[in-house]
Write a protein that holds these residues in place. Structure first.
Motif, mmCIF file in Angstrom:
data_model
loop_
_atom_site.group_PDB
_atom_site.id
_atom_site.type_symbol
_atom_site.label_atom_id
_atom_site.label_comp_id
_atom_site.label_asym_id
_atom_site.label_seq_id
_atom_site.Cartn_x
_atom_site.Cartn_y
_atom_site.Cartn_z
ATOM 1 N N TYR A 70 33.074 17.326 -62.554
ATOM 2 C CA TYR A 70 33.732 16.628 -61.450
ATOM 3 C C TYR A 70 35.083 16.064 -61.895
ATOM 4 N N GLN A 71 35.851 15.632 -60.913
ATOM 5 C CA GLN A 71 37.187 15.091 -61.163
ATOM 6 C C GLN A 71 37.138 13.852 -62.065
ATOM 7 N N LEU A 72 37.906 13.878 -63.108
ATOM 8 C CA LEU A 72 38.133 12.709 -63.952
ATOM 9 C C LEU A 72 39.501 12.126 -63.617
ATOM 10 N N PHE A 73 39.766 10.899 -64.091
ATOM 11 C CA PHE A 73 41.116 10.379 -63.938
ATOM 12 C C PHE A 73 42.005 11.104 -64.935
ATOM 13 N N ASP A 74 42.992 11.827 -64.440
ATOM 14 C CA ASP A 74 43.811 12.673 -65.301
ATOM 15 C C ASP A 74 45.225 12.141 -65.487
ATOM 16 N N GLY A 75 45.419 10.864 -65.183
ATOM 17 C CA GLY A 75 46.746 10.283 -65.303
ATOM 18 C C GLY A 75 47.513 10.305 -64.002
ATOM 19 N N ASP A 76 46.979 11.062 -63.032
ATOM 20 C CA ASP A 76 47.655 11.169 -61.738
ATOM 21 C C ASP A 76 46.656 11.070 -60.593
ATOM 22 N N THR A 77 45.635 11.937 -60.615
ATOM 23 C CA THR A 77 44.662 11.999 -59.524
ATOM 24 C C THR A 77 43.485 11.080 -59.814
ATOM 25 N N PRO A 78 43.139 10.165 -58.906
ATOM 26 C CA PRO A 78 41.950 9.325 -59.107
ATOM 27 C C PRO A 78 40.665 10.135 -58.943
ATOM 28 N N LEU A 82 37.765 12.688 -54.486
ATOM 29 C CA LEU A 82 37.684 14.097 -54.841
ATOM 30 C C LEU A 82 36.343 14.470 -55.466
ATOM 31 N N ALA A 83 35.791 13.609 -56.310
ATOM 32 C CA ALA A 83 34.504 13.942 -56.942
ATOM 33 C C ALA A 83 33.405 14.142 -55.901
ATOM 34 N N LEU A 84 33.435 13.358 -54.831
ATOM 35 C CA LEU A 84 32.442 13.496 -53.764
ATOM 36 C C LEU A 84 32.676 14.788 -52.976
ATOM 37 N N GLN A 85 33.926 15.136 -52.763
ATOM 38 C CA GLN A 85 34.254 16.376 -52.065
ATOM 39 C C GLN A 85 33.845 17.585 -52.900
ATOM 40 N N GLU A 86 33.968 17.469 -54.222
ATOM 41 C CA GLU A 86 33.536 18.560 -55.110
ATOM 42 C C GLU A 86 32.019 18.710 -55.076
ATOM 43 N N MET A 87 31.301 17.608 -55.046
ATOM 44 C CA MET A 87 29.843 17.693 -54.948
ATOM 45 C C MET A 87 29.431 18.349 -53.631
ATOM 46 N N ALA A 88 30.055 17.962 -52.533
ATOM 47 C CA ALA A 88 29.736 18.559 -51.245
ATOM 48 C C ALA A 88 30.040 20.055 -51.237
ATOM 49 N N THR A 89 31.152 20.439 -51.845
ATOM 50 C CA THR A 89 31.521 21.852 -51.942
ATOM 51 C C THR A 89 30.490 22.623 -52.755
#
Length: 273
Positions: A70-78, A82-89
């Motif tokens: 899942y999405q981690l904090f990459d210095g730009d994107t929180p 997004l992590a919830l949207q990735e799980m739903a996908t």
């Protein structure tokens, strides 16, 4: 293990897939439950100790398994939403894999560790409530989880983790996502929770407040609070021990896995025998 690339809108993410092969000499193939695993790592990384070893344990119990990167904090994107949207996908993608891999879509389980547990808890709270979900995920959710497993979970980011509020703001500048218990409704699914009361990183009150909210809403749950043990135990056995780190071993806390399997049988996700 095979890697599967998926995308939510323009953002790509990866799954590690651990699908059980069909048994060739069965006249009728078995549709098997599936676990989606969210490792911990403070939203900075994802711990391998809570990835493949956990997937293999589910495989041994007769379940398919996926590790969601899942999405981690990459210095730009929180991290959120997004992590919830990735799980739903990921859940929706499973529908396309049902026939290929003989998946029982009515028996999908989400399991999180530490920070990964907050994604599972937030999904249970926000994404299973249609009114809350439609604000961040406009597609239909075609596959819903049947149950959740929360392992030493971060639930409320105001309860002691993270200690630095600036880090919480990087995880999510929208405080809506900080307190998973606040958004839980009766759409939530049965949940197994375990933690140690001596957890030095994530206060045990995180587990207690989520169980308390489930209790108020009448959602089935089972919670085990062990009297000693450190944070990040994973299996709490030599299988997931960082060599030389005795804090990764605890024979009492390791019983969580047996208790969890028993609970999955009570939920009729696994057969009794």
């Amino acid at each position: 293990m095979q890697t599967q690339d998926l995308a939510y809108q323009d953002t790509k993410f990866t799954l590690d897939t651990y699908f059980l092969d069909p048994i060739a000499d069965f006249e009728t193939q078995v549709e098997r439950p599936l676990a989606i695993i969210c490792p911990g790592g403070a939203f900075r990384f994802q711990s391998d100790r809570e990835a493949q070893p956990i997937a293999m344990q589910f495989n041994a119990a007769g379940m398919h398994a996926l590790v969601l990167h899942y999405q981690l904090f990459d210095g730009d994107t929180p991290v959120y939403p997004l992590a919830l949207q990735e799980m739903a996908t990921t859940l929706n993608w499973l529908k396309s894999q049902k026939e290929n891999h003989h998946i029982d879509l009515n028996k999908v389980v989400l399991i999180g560790f530490s920070a990964g547990s907050q994604i599972v808890a937030n999904f249970n709270s926000i994404m299973l409530d249609p009114e809350q979900r439609e604000k961040i995920f406009t597609d239909e959710l075609t596959v819903e989880p049947a149950a959740n497993i929360l392992s030493y979970p971060v639930i409320d980011m105001t309860l002691g983790w993270p200690k630095d509020e600036d880090w919480a703001m990087k995880i999510s500048p929208d405080i809506y996502y900080w307190q998973a218990q606040e958004h839980l409704t009766d759409h939530g699914k049965p949940t197994f929770i375990w933690q140690t009361v001596t957890d030095q990183a994530v206060p045990v009150m995180n587990s207690i407040i989520y169980a308390q909210k489930m209790d108020l809403l009448g959602i089935p749950y089972e919670m085990h609070l062990f009297g000693s043990g450190s944070h990040g135990l994973s299996m709490a056995t030599y299988v997931t021990q960082n060599p030389g780190n005795e804090a990764n071993l605890n024979s009492n806390d390791a019983k969580w896995w047996e208790l969890c399997l028993n609970w999955l049988k009570l939920q009729k996700i696994l057969p009794k025998f």
